[in-house]
Design a protein around this motif. Structure first.
Motif, mmCIF file in Angstrom:
data_model
loop_
_atom_site.group_PDB
_atom_site.id
_atom_site.type_symbol
_atom_site.label_atom_id
_atom_site.label_comp_id
_atom_site.label_asym_id
_atom_site.label_seq_id
_atom_site.Cartn_x
_atom_site.Cartn_y
_atom_site.Cartn_z
ATOM 1 N N LEU A 70 60.343 -10.862 -19.188
ATOM 2 C CA LEU A 70 60.952 -9.614 -19.655
ATOM 3 C C LEU A 70 61.276 -8.663 -18.506
ATOM 4 O O LEU A 70 62.107 -7.772 -18.662
ATOM 5 C CB LEU A 70 60.043 -8.917 -20.663
ATOM 6 N N ILE A 71 60.650 -8.850 -17.367
ATOM 7 C CA ILE A 71 60.954 -8.037 -16.191
ATOM 8 C C ILE A 71 61.957 -8.755 -15.295
ATOM 9 O O ILE A 71 62.947 -8.172 -14.856
ATOM 10 C CB ILE A 71 59.671 -7.711 -15.404
ATOM 11 N N LEU A 72 61.717 -10.025 -15.006
ATOM 12 C CA LEU A 72 62.529 -10.742 -14.026
ATOM 13 C C LEU A 72 63.955 -11.029 -14.491
ATOM 14 O O LEU A 72 64.893 -10.904 -13.701
ATOM 15 C CB LEU A 72 61.838 -12.047 -13.629
ATOM 16 N N ILE A 73 64.129 -11.411 -15.737
ATOM 17 C CA ILE A 73 65.481 -11.749 -16.207
ATOM 18 C C ILE A 73 66.399 -10.528 -16.201
ATOM 19 O O ILE A 73 67.492 -10.586 -15.633
ATOM 20 C CB ILE A 73 65.419 -12.452 -17.578
ATOM 21 N N PRO A 74 66.022 -9.386 -16.793
ATOM 22 C CA PRO A 74 66.909 -8.211 -16.693
ATOM 23 C C PRO A 74 67.046 -7.687 -15.266
ATOM 24 O O PRO A 74 68.091 -7.169 -14.897
ATOM 25 C CB PRO A 74 66.253 -7.166 -17.585
ATOM 26 N N PHE A 75 66.000 -7.861 -14.460
ATOM 27 C CA PHE A 75 66.060 -7.418 -13.072
ATOM 28 C C PHE A 75 67.175 -8.140 -12.325
ATOM 29 O O PHE A 75 67.980 -7.520 -11.632
ATOM 30 C CB PHE A 75 64.706 -7.653 -12.395
ATOM 31 N N PHE A 76 67.244 -9.469 -12.475
ATOM 32 C CA PHE A 76 68.244 -10.251 -11.746
ATOM 33 C C PHE A 76 69.632 -10.203 -12.383
ATOM 34 O O PHE A 76 70.627 -10.288 -11.678
ATOM 35 C CB PHE A 76 67.803 -11.707 -11.624
ATOM 36 N N ILE A 77 69.703 -10.070 -13.681
ATOM 37 C CA ILE A 77 71.003 -10.125 -14.352
ATOM 38 C C ILE A 77 71.657 -8.756 -14.478
ATOM 39 O O ILE A 77 72.864 -8.630 -14.312
ATOM 40 C CB ILE A 77 70.852 -10.790 -15.733
#
Length: 131
Positions: A70-77
């Motif tokens: 939930l943190i990493l996916i929106p962070f990178f996208i």
């Protein structure tokens, strides 16, 4: 819902901290300042950010492993490209090339600091007691 908001706020904070990291490196990446010591700055600031990520994760998220995607996916996208575009629009043309180069070249170092900070922050936080 509160958990999702916490993770998104944390992802936004992480992307802003990475922008500050790249700006500090661009500040020191000048011939009269510290160009010959740039590797020390890259790894030193990455270790500092890793500690900051550890503390933020430990105290905001706690022991919830569901927070990682939930943190990493929106962070990178979403957040990381948005912050980069905003940053490149705000600075001069000549500095934009340096910022973009540092953004790409220090990405793996920052990614490792981010992953270690998140993983160890979740791992070393206290378990919540449900009473």
């Amino acid at each position: 819902m509160k958990f999702l908001v916490k993770t998104q706020v944390l992802a936004i904070i992480f992307s802003i901290l990475w922008a500050l990291y790249v700006n500090l490196l661009a500040f020191f990446d000048q011939p009269e300042r510290g160009l010959e010591y740039i590797n020390y700055f890259v790894y030193g600031f990455a270790m500092l950010l890793g500690i900051i990520y550890f503390l933020l994760t430990k105290y905001i998220i706690g022991r919830k492993w569901l927070a990682l995607p939930l943190i990493l996916i929106p962070f990178f996208i979403i957040y990381q490209p948005a912050v980069l575009n905003f940053l490149l629009k705000m600075i001069k043309e000549g500095k934009g090339d340096i910022i973009h180069f540092l953004w790409l070249s220090t990405g793996t170092v920052h990614l490792m600091a981010l992953i270690f900070g998140l993983a160890f922050g979740i791992l070393f936080s206290r378990p919540e007691l449900n009473r």
